[in-house]
Design a protein around this motif. Structure first.
Motif: not given
Length: 312
Positions: A16-38
């Protein structure tokens, strides 16, 4: 000893720090955006600090978050390097992100000499990314980078070492030195086509000004009028084919001059304002593969040994 933050949360934070985008970070790690924010909330609770500021526009790193991001990025780089050493059974792969012109015109032709003296290291060279943007080693998948810039301050927080400035001067095919329109004096450039690199405007204006002061007769030549190319490689190839005269830049042009494919019609050169720099993380710049590559670079460039310094 305090418990280390969860690795899953650190991975989410780095993405998330690198991409500055929750959806982008979620897609990269193959998880949901909610999982990233959690995971980010979990990490902030663990550290008792706010790492991101929240707004309608998204999530951006706070100052504490930015400082921690640099630490986490370096830690992942060290883990990555350690894993490669174990997997390689003693051999090492060094990923170098380079400017395309430096890679194709200077670095790649010299690789046989590198491998002859460093048989235990494999170089993986790539030219992806925007050289004008901050160096994101995690995103580029690189250990070190070769960049152009005026000062070390262009890469804050990283370890940098100046390599060389370019020396710039006109070069052309040998055939342009023959016949009735032969290049004999800088003012003869008015009868020839200038080959211009649109992405590197420095060159022709500086050289023509210096030539007018030294020889005279070039003040009327338009440095912006000629055939345009977006890369140094294409302008150089056009010069080899006799389409006109381009600005040669050492060390990129050295091999063309040694082979005779291009010649220097005038005895005048100017130094570029920017230099080539070797850039790396403070945590990995002193690794053995990087130091061997660094020492070889300096040797090939005719530079004395020198310690790497950290940019402010």
């Amino acid at each position: 000893m305090r418990r280390l933050p969860p690795l899953t949360a650190l991975r989410a934070f780095e993405a998330l720090g690198r991409l500055e985008n929750v959806k982008g970070a979620a897609d990269e790690l193959n998880v949901t955006p909610a999982a990233i924010t959690h995971q980010i909330r979990q990490l902030e609770e663990h550290l008792s600090v706010e790492l991101f500021s929240r707004s309608n526009k998204g999530m951006t790193l706070t100052k504490d978050g930015h400082d921690f991001f640099l630490v986490v990025t370096q830690a992942f780089e060290l883990l990555h390097e350690g894993a490669r050493k174990v997997e390689g059974g003693g051999s090492h792969t060094l990923n170098v992100n380079s400017l395309p012109s430096f890679a194709s015109c200077w670095l790649v032709p010299r690789l046989p000499r590198f491998y002859a003296t460093n048989p235990g290291i494999e170089l993986e060279i790539n030219t992806v990314g925007n050289p004008g943007q901050p160096v994101d080693f995690a995103h580029l998948g690189a250990d070190v980078a070769i960049r152009v810039g005026p000062t070390a301050e262009a890469w804050p927080g990283l370890a940098v070492e100046k390599l060389v400035h370019e020396q710039m001067f006109p070069v052309c095919s040998p055939q342009l030195l023959k016949g009735p329109n032969a290049l004999r004096h800088p003012r003869d450039l008015a009868r020839h086509t200038l080959l211009i690199v649109s992405r590197r405007p420095e060159g022709w204006p500086e050289w023509l000004n210096a030539a007018d002061r030294t020889f005279g007769g070039t003040c009327e030549i338009d440095a912006n009028h000629g055939l345009r190319f977006d890369t140094i490689q294409m302008a150089t190839a056009a010069a080899v084919e006799g389409l006109g005269v381009t600005i040669g830049r050492t060390p990129l042009i050295n091999d063309y001059l040694e082979s005779g494919a291009l010649v220097v019609p005038f005895d005048l050169e100017v130094r570029s304002r920017a230099a080539y720099w070797l850039v790396g993380h403070k945590g990995t710049i002193n690794s053995r593969p990087v130091q061997l590559f660094r020492a070889w670079l300096r040797l090939e460039l005719g530079l004395p040994p020198q310690h790497t310094s950290a940019a402010a």
